[in-house]
Design an enzyme around this catalytic site. Structure first.
Site, PDB file in Angstrom:
ATOM      1  N   SER A 154       0.893  -1.088   0.225  1.00 12.10           N
ATOM      2  CA  SER A 154       0.044  -0.037  -0.154  1.00 12.10           C
ATOM      3  C   SER A 154       0.950   1.204  -0.031  1.00 12.10           C
ATOM      4  O   SER A 154       2.064   1.348   0.344  1.00 12.10           O
ATOM      5  CB  SER A 154      -0.718   0.104   1.319  1.00 12.10           C
ATOM      6  OG  SER A 154      -1.646   1.229   1.532  1.00 12.10           O
ATOM      7  N   TYR A 159      -2.878  -0.157  10.022  1.00 15.36           N
ATOM      8  CA  TYR A 159      -2.652  -0.416   8.625  1.00 15.36           C
ATOM      9  C   TYR A 159      -1.327  -0.232   8.126  1.00 15.36           C
ATOM     10  O   TYR A 159      -0.872  -1.078   7.350  1.00 15.36           O
ATOM     11  CB  TYR A 159      -3.888   0.271   7.782  1.00 15.36           C
ATOM     12  CG  TYR A 159      -4.066  -0.250   6.330  1.00 15.36           C
ATOM     13  CD1 TYR A 159      -4.610  -1.486   5.860  1.00 15.36           C
ATOM     14  CD2 TYR A 159      -3.567   0.565   5.389  1.00 15.36           C
ATOM     15  CE1 TYR A 159      -4.556  -1.750   4.582  1.00 15.36           C
ATOM     16  CE2 TYR A 159      -3.649   0.321   3.981  1.00 15.36           C
ATOM     17  CZ  TYR A 159      -4.238  -0.882   3.790  1.00 15.36           C
ATOM     18  OH  TYR A 159      -4.356  -1.435   2.378  1.00 15.36           O
TER      19      TYR A 159
END
Length: 270
Positions: A151, A164
Site C-alpha cells: 500500500s 494498517y
C-alpha cells in the site's frame, strides 16, 4: 513462445472475493488461468467462483481463514488433489477496521491496542501464513510467482491509519526477505514481489474518501490534490502489473515493491 502467456497456470488469490482481488481474479481467468478463490466466508467465495465459471473461466472455491494454519493446509491439499500444482499466489487478503482508525477527535495515544493487533495480524500474518503453507507446493513447479499486496501507506505516513500502515510496511519487509531467501535456495524458480496500490475505492475506505452522495470527503480531496493524475485508480488498472509479475516476462524480477498510484509516491506536494 509468448513470455506473457498464462494459459493453464494455477493461481490462488486470498481475498479473491473482494473488490481488488476479485478484479484480479476476473482478469487472470480471462487469460486462461485456473483461479482458486480463497476466503473465510463461503457465500462470498462461492458467489465469486460461480461468477468466474459463468464467464467461461475455470475456478475453485477454497473456504479458509488466512489466519488459520489448519484451514489453509486443508485448502492446499484440496488444491493439489484437484489441480495438482500452483504457479501463482496473490496475497490480497487484508484491510483495516474502524476501531484502528484514529478519529478526528482522538489522540494517537488513544489507539486501542487490540484493534492495532487485529489489523496487523490480518495484513502481515495474513500474508505470511498463506505463503508458508502454499510455498512448498509452489516449489514443486517452475517459474512460480508470489505477489503480495502492499500500500501507499507503507511508503510514507498516511494520517489516521497507523495499524494498517505498519502492517503493510511489514509486508514490504517480508517480501524482500522472502525473495532473497527463496532466490538463494531456488534460483528463479519462485519469485516474490509486491504491488503497492495508491488510492482505489474499496469497501474498507469508501466512507473515508466519499460522501454518501458520491462527492469527495475532505480526506478524499486531499488525496486527489496530491495525486498528479488527479483521480482515484480503477481496480482494472492493477491487472497489468499482476499479469506481468505472474508471467515469465518478469523472470528476473524479485524483491520489488512496485507502486501503482497515479504518481502519488513521486509527488512532493509542490
Amino acid at each position: 513462445m509468448n513470455s506473457f502467456d498464462l494459459q493453464d497456470k494455477v493461481a490462488v488469490i486470498t481475498g479473491g472475493a473482494g473488490v481488488l482481488g476479485g478484479t484480479m481474479a476476473d482478469s487472470l481467468a480471462k487469460a486462461g488461468v485456473k483461479v482458486a478463490i480463497l476466503g473465510r466466508t463461503a457465500r462470498k467465495v462461492n458467489d465469486k467462483v460461480n461468477e468466474l465459471r459463468e464467464a467461461g473461466g475455470q475456478a475453485m472455491a477454497l473456504v479458509a481463514n488466512v489466519l488459520d494454519q489448519q484451514e489453509l493446509e486443508a485448502a492446499c491439499r484440496q488444491l493439489e488433489a484437484e489441480w495438482g500444482a500452483l504457479h501463482i499466489l496473490i496475497n490480497a487478503a487484508g484491510g483495516n477496521v474502524p476501531e484502528a482508525t484514529i478519529g478526528p477527535d482522538m489522540h494517537p495515544f488513544d489507539l486501542p491496542i487490540e484493534a492495532f493487533d487485529r489489523v496487523n495480524s490480518l495484513n502481515l500474518q495474513g500474508t505470511v501464513l498463506p505463503t508458508l503453507v502454499f510455498g512448498p507446493l509452489m516449489a514443486k513447479t517452475q517459474n512460480a510467482s508470489i505477489i503480495n499486496i502492499s500500500s501507499m501507506a507503507s511508503f510514507q505516513a498516511i494520517t489516521r491509519v497507523v495499524a494498517y500502515s505498519t502492517g503493510k510496511a511489514g509486508i514490504d519487509a517480508f517480501t524482500r526477505w522472502m525473495a532473497v531467501e527463496l532466490a538463494r535456495r531456488h534460483g528463479n524458480q519462485i519469485r516474490v514481489n509486491a504491488v503497492a496500490p495508491g488510492f482505489f475505492i474499496a469497501d474498507q475506505n469508501r466512507r473515508l474518501l466519499l460522501q454518501e452522495d458520491g462527492s469527495l470527503t475532505q480526506r478524499g480531496k486531499t488525496i486527489i490534490d496530491n495525486t498528479p493524475m488527479g483521480r482515484f485508480g480503477e481496480a482494472e488498472e492493477l491487472c497489468g502489473i499482476i499479469h506481468w509479475l505472474s508471467s515469465e516476462a518478469s523472470s528476473f524480477v524479485t524483491g520489488a515493491v512496485i507502486p501503482v498510484d497515479g504518481g502519488f509516491s513521486a509527488f512532493s506536494g509542490v
